[in-house]
Design a protein around this motif. Structure first.
Motif, PDB file in Angstrom:
ATOM      1  N   GLU A 125       0.832  -1.217   0.000  1.00 43.44           N
ATOM      2  CA  GLU A 125       0.000   0.000   0.000  1.00 43.44           C
ATOM      3  C   GLU A 125       0.861   1.260   0.000  1.00 43.44           C
ATOM      4  O   GLU A 125       0.601   2.208  -0.744  1.00 43.44           O
ATOM      5  N   ASN A 126       1.890   1.276   0.841  1.00 43.22           N
ATOM      6  CA  ASN A 126       2.751   2.455   0.958  1.00 43.22           C
ATOM      7  C   ASN A 126       3.516   2.724  -0.339  1.00 43.22           C
ATOM      8  O   ASN A 126       3.612   3.873  -0.795  1.00 43.22           O
ATOM      9  N   ILE A 127       4.095   1.665  -0.912  1.00 38.97           N
ATOM     10  CA  ILE A 127       4.843   1.839  -2.166  1.00 38.97           C
ATOM     11  C   ILE A 127       3.912   2.319  -3.279  1.00 38.97           C
ATOM     12  O   ILE A 127       4.257   3.196  -4.071  1.00 38.97           O
ATOM     13  N   SER A 128       2.708   1.735  -3.320  1.00 40.92           N
ATOM     14  CA  SER A 128       1.716   2.122  -4.332  1.00 40.92           C
ATOM     15  C   SER A 128       1.381   3.602  -4.231  1.00 40.92           C
ATOM     16  O   SER A 128       1.298   4.318  -5.237  1.00 40.92           O
ATOM     17  N   ARG A 129       1.209   4.084  -2.999  1.00 40.12           N
ATOM     18  CA  ARG A 129       0.858   5.484  -2.783  1.00 40.12           C
ATOM     19  C   ARG A 129       2.039   6.418  -3.057  1.00 40.12           C
ATOM     20  O   ARG A 129       1.885   7.442  -3.713  1.00 40.12           O
ATOM     21  N   GLU A 130       3.217   6.068  -2.565  1.00 39.71           N
ATOM     22  CA  GLU A 130       4.387   6.940  -2.704  1.00 39.71           C
ATOM     23  C   GLU A 130       4.865   7.061  -4.145  1.00 39.71           C
ATOM     24  O   GLU A 130       5.311   8.115  -4.576  1.00 39.71           O
ATOM     25  N   ARG A 131       4.778   5.966  -4.895  1.00 41.36           N
ATOM     26  CA  ARG A 131       5.311   5.970  -6.261  1.00 41.36           C
ATOM     27  C   ARG A 131       4.235   6.105  -7.325  1.00 41.36           C
ATOM     28  O   ARG A 131       4.520   5.979  -8.522  1.00 41.36           O
ATOM     29  N   ASN A 132       2.984   6.332  -6.889  1.00 38.58           N
ATOM     30  CA  ASN A 132       1.875   6.491  -7.830  1.00 38.58           C
ATOM     31  C   ASN A 132       1.760   5.300  -8.779  1.00 38.58           C
ATOM     32  O   ASN A 132       1.584   5.442  -9.993  1.00 38.58           O
ATOM     33  N   LEU A 133       1.878   4.101  -8.205  1.00 39.23           N
ATOM     34  CA  LEU A 133       1.775   2.869  -8.986  1.00 39.23           C
ATOM     35  C   LEU A 133       0.581   2.057  -8.499  1.00 39.23           C
ATOM     36  O   LEU A 133       0.287   2.039  -7.299  1.00 39.23           O
ATOM     37  N   PRO A 134      -0.126   1.372  -9.397  1.00 37.64           N
ATOM     38  CA  PRO A 134      -1.207   0.489  -8.933  1.00 37.64           C
ATOM     39  C   PRO A 134      -0.641  -0.676  -8.121  1.00 37.64           C
ATOM     40  O   PRO A 134       0.504  -1.092  -8.328  1.00 37.64           O
ATOM     41  N   ARG A 135      -1.455  -1.206  -7.232  1.00 39.30           N
ATOM     42  CA  ARG A 135      -1.000  -2.304  -6.372  1.00 39.30           C
ATOM     43  C   ARG A 135      -0.540  -3.520  -7.172  1.00 39.30           C
ATOM     44  O   ARG A 135       0.396  -4.214  -6.786  1.00 39.30           O
ATOM     45  N   VAL A 136      -1.229  -3.764  -8.290  1.00 39.48           N
ATOM     46  CA  VAL A 136      -0.865  -4.917  -9.134  1.00 39.48           C
ATOM     47  C   VAL A 136       0.569  -4.770  -9.645  1.00 39.48           C
ATOM     48  O   VAL A 136       1.334  -5.741  -9.680  1.00 39.48           O
ATOM     49  N   ALA A 137       0.941  -3.538 -10.029  1.00 43.21           N
ATOM     50  CA  ALA A 137       2.296  -3.291 -10.532  1.00 43.21           C
ATOM     51  C   ALA A 137       3.330  -3.484  -9.427  1.00 43.21           C
ATOM     52  O   ALA A 137       4.418  -4.024  -9.659  1.00 43.21           O
ATOM     53  N   VAL A 138       2.991  -3.049  -8.210  1.00 43.18           N
ATOM     54  CA  VAL A 138       3.908  -3.211  -7.068  1.00 43.18           C
ATOM     55  C   VAL A 138       4.083  -4.697  -6.750  1.00 43.18           C
ATOM     56  O   VAL A 138       5.202  -5.174  -6.512  1.00 43.18           O
ATOM     57  N   GLN A 139       2.982  -5.438  -6.753  1.00 45.18           N
ATOM     58  CA  GLN A 139       3.052  -6.874  -6.470  1.00 45.18           C
ATOM     59  C   GLN A 139       3.881  -7.603  -7.527  1.00 45.18           C
ATOM     60  O   GLN A 139       4.677  -8.494  -7.203  1.00 45.18           O
ATOM     61  N   SER A 140       3.705  -7.219  -8.800  1.00 44.04           N
ATOM     62  CA  SER A 140       4.478  -7.833  -9.883  1.00 44.04           C
ATOM     63  C   SER A 140       5.975  -7.581  -9.697  1.00 44.04           C
ATOM     64  O   SER A 140       6.798  -8.493  -9.854  1.00 44.04           O
ATOM     65  N   ALA A 141       6.333  -6.334  -9.344  1.00 44.46           N
ATOM     66  CA  ALA A 141       7.743  -5.989  -9.123  1.00 44.46           C
ATOM     67  C   ALA A 141       8.304  -6.755  -7.924  1.00 44.46           C
ATOM     68  O   ALA A 141       9.442  -7.238  -7.956  1.00 44.46           O
ATOM     69  N   LEU A 142       7.487  -6.886  -6.872  1.00 43.36           N
ATOM     70  CA  LEU A 142       7.930  -7.583  -5.665  1.00 43.36           C
ATOM     71  C   LEU A 142       8.150  -9.078  -5.954  1.00 43.36           C
ATOM     72  O   LEU A 142       9.124  -9.674  -5.481  1.00 43.36           O
TER      73      LEU A 142
END
Length: 421
Positions: free
Chosen positions: A14-31
């Motif tokens: 949630e924090n990364i999504s908010r700070e980097r203006n990325l959707p959660r799906v994109a953050v999960q894919s990167a993780l």
């Protein structure tokens, strides 16, 4: 199934999504990609034979994130074989049939190969963190590229953030309620009359959306591009928006070669409507419309001229505000022309340090020589051009003759033999 615990995983996403203006799906894919790289690092550290792990070795592995349970699993897709030669990619039929009797050779099964929490190791965790940072940057770059690709060649509102070397780093947005991203305004794209102080706002032309992995902003914006002038006029003149008046050509010198010469633009307009004055429409009542454009460009001088299909008329108009007595189209093929003006119009036609004639030449596409009407020898100039034309034709004829000689020289010779010999 075993799991490596990641306390706070849900909040992290949630924090990364908010700070980097990325959707959660994109953050999960990167993780997931980062954790898989960490697992690869863990496996390589375990093995003495590093050569067995080529670039495609881990393609059958995947990571499954569980945000609710706050952890992840490593899964491997293995092919069922009679005899195992590579335990990372294969599993024996006998072993699978202990769980599923219907299993057949050549089928694939997905197995949990998650390492123990302690085994995963500090080095693997560091690798995961580094890769995650890189993958998030890649995701951001890809999103910016997709978001702004269709906006290339349009004008955006920008706000100055900071300065790096001679470039101004600005914040731009693709639309209402969209997050701001950074754009670079290089020195060569700036206007000399602009004051780029922090938080100052400007209209900028989106010149390029960069691709690749280079550092810094992906968006290159401009204040000196001719496209900005076109946009400002189209925005201010309803007749251009309604396509009653059209902009035919623009020549702009936003950064003159000398600091003693100010920025200047010449814009040629036309209309198919007999009752519409295209120049007057762009200037507006008492110069109201053009003044808005001039103010946005911080006092840049702008000449609006009438386009004409007749080159002589067009060239004369392009040299405004100078009065032209005669335009002689000396060589239409090479687009060379002599423009005759009165002595008191010479400096005006040429402009300060040649700026006026330089812009007129760029606007019309003709090479323009300004001549003093009183000192112009028409017969001598005609003779000079005729001699130059004759010399050019002779050179062309000579080149053609040489090409023909080379063709004859390399032409294959037919060898004739006597059949009775």
């Amino acid at each position: 199934m075993s799991m490596v615990s990641l306390p706070g995983l849900k909040d992290l996403i949630e924090n990364i999504s908010r700070e980097r203006n990325l959707p959660r799906v994109a953050v999960q894919s990167a993780l997931k990609e980062a954790l898989l790289k960490g697992y690869e690092r863990y496996r390589r550290a375990q093995s003495f034979d590093k050569k067995q792990f080529d670039e495609e070795y881990f393609q059958n592995f995947d990571v499954e994130l569980d945000a609710e349970e706050e952890g992840f699993r490593v899964l491997a897709t293995k092919t069922i074989v009679e005899e195992v030669s590579n335990p990372d990619h294969q599993i024996s039929l006998r072993e699978v049939q202990e769980v599923a009797e219907e299993a057949q050779l050549g089928s694939e099964v997905v197995l949990d190969v998650t390492p123990e929490q302690k085994e995963f190791g500090r080095m693997a965790a560091m690798q995961t963190k580094q890769v995650l940072s890189q993958k998030l940057r890649d995701q951001q770059r890809q999103m910016i590229q997709e978001e702004f690709q269709d906006l290339e060649g349009t004008v955006l509102q920008a706000r100055v953030l900071r300065f790096e070397r001679q470039s101004a780093i600005m914040a731009v947005s693709s639309g209402f309620n969209q997050p701001e991203v950074e754009a670079e305004l290089p020195k060569r794209e700036q206007l000399p009359n602009d004051n780029y102080r922090a938080n100052a706002t400007f209209k900028v032309y989106l010149k390029k959306v960069c691709q690749g992995q280079q550092r810094g902003p992906q968006l290159i914006v401009s204040r000196s591009d001719a496209g900005l002038v076109v946009y400002l006029f189209a925005n201010e003149v309803p007749e251009i928006e309604d396509e009653v008046v059209r902009i035919v050509a623009v020549a702009r010198e936003a950064n003159p070669p000398s600091r003693y010469v100010g920025p200047r633009t010449k814009i040629a307009v036309d209309t198919l409507e007999r009752d519409v004055d295209p120049v007057g429409a762009c200037i507006g009542a008492r110069g109201s419309r053009i003044q808005v454009v001039v103010n946005e460009l911080r006092g840049e001088k702008i000449d609006v001229i009438r386009w004409s299909p007749d080159p002589a008329t067009y060239i004369a108009n392009a040299l405004s505000p100078a009065r032209v007595d005669e335009v002689r189209l000396m060589d239409p093929e090479s687009r060379q022309t002599h423009v005759l003006v009165a002595e008191d119009q010479l400096s005006l036609a040429i402009g300060k340090e040649g700026q006026n004639v330089r812009l007129a030449a760029r606007l019309t596409g003709w090479k323009i020589d300004i001549k003093d009407r009183a000192k112009y020898d028409q017969a001598a100039e005609d003779a000079k051009f005729a001699a130059a034309a004759a010399q050019y034709q002779a050179q062309q004829a000579e080149l053609e003759a040489e090409e023909l000689e080379e063709e004859d020289e390399f032409e294959p010779q037919m060898e004739v033999t006597d059949a009775s010999a």
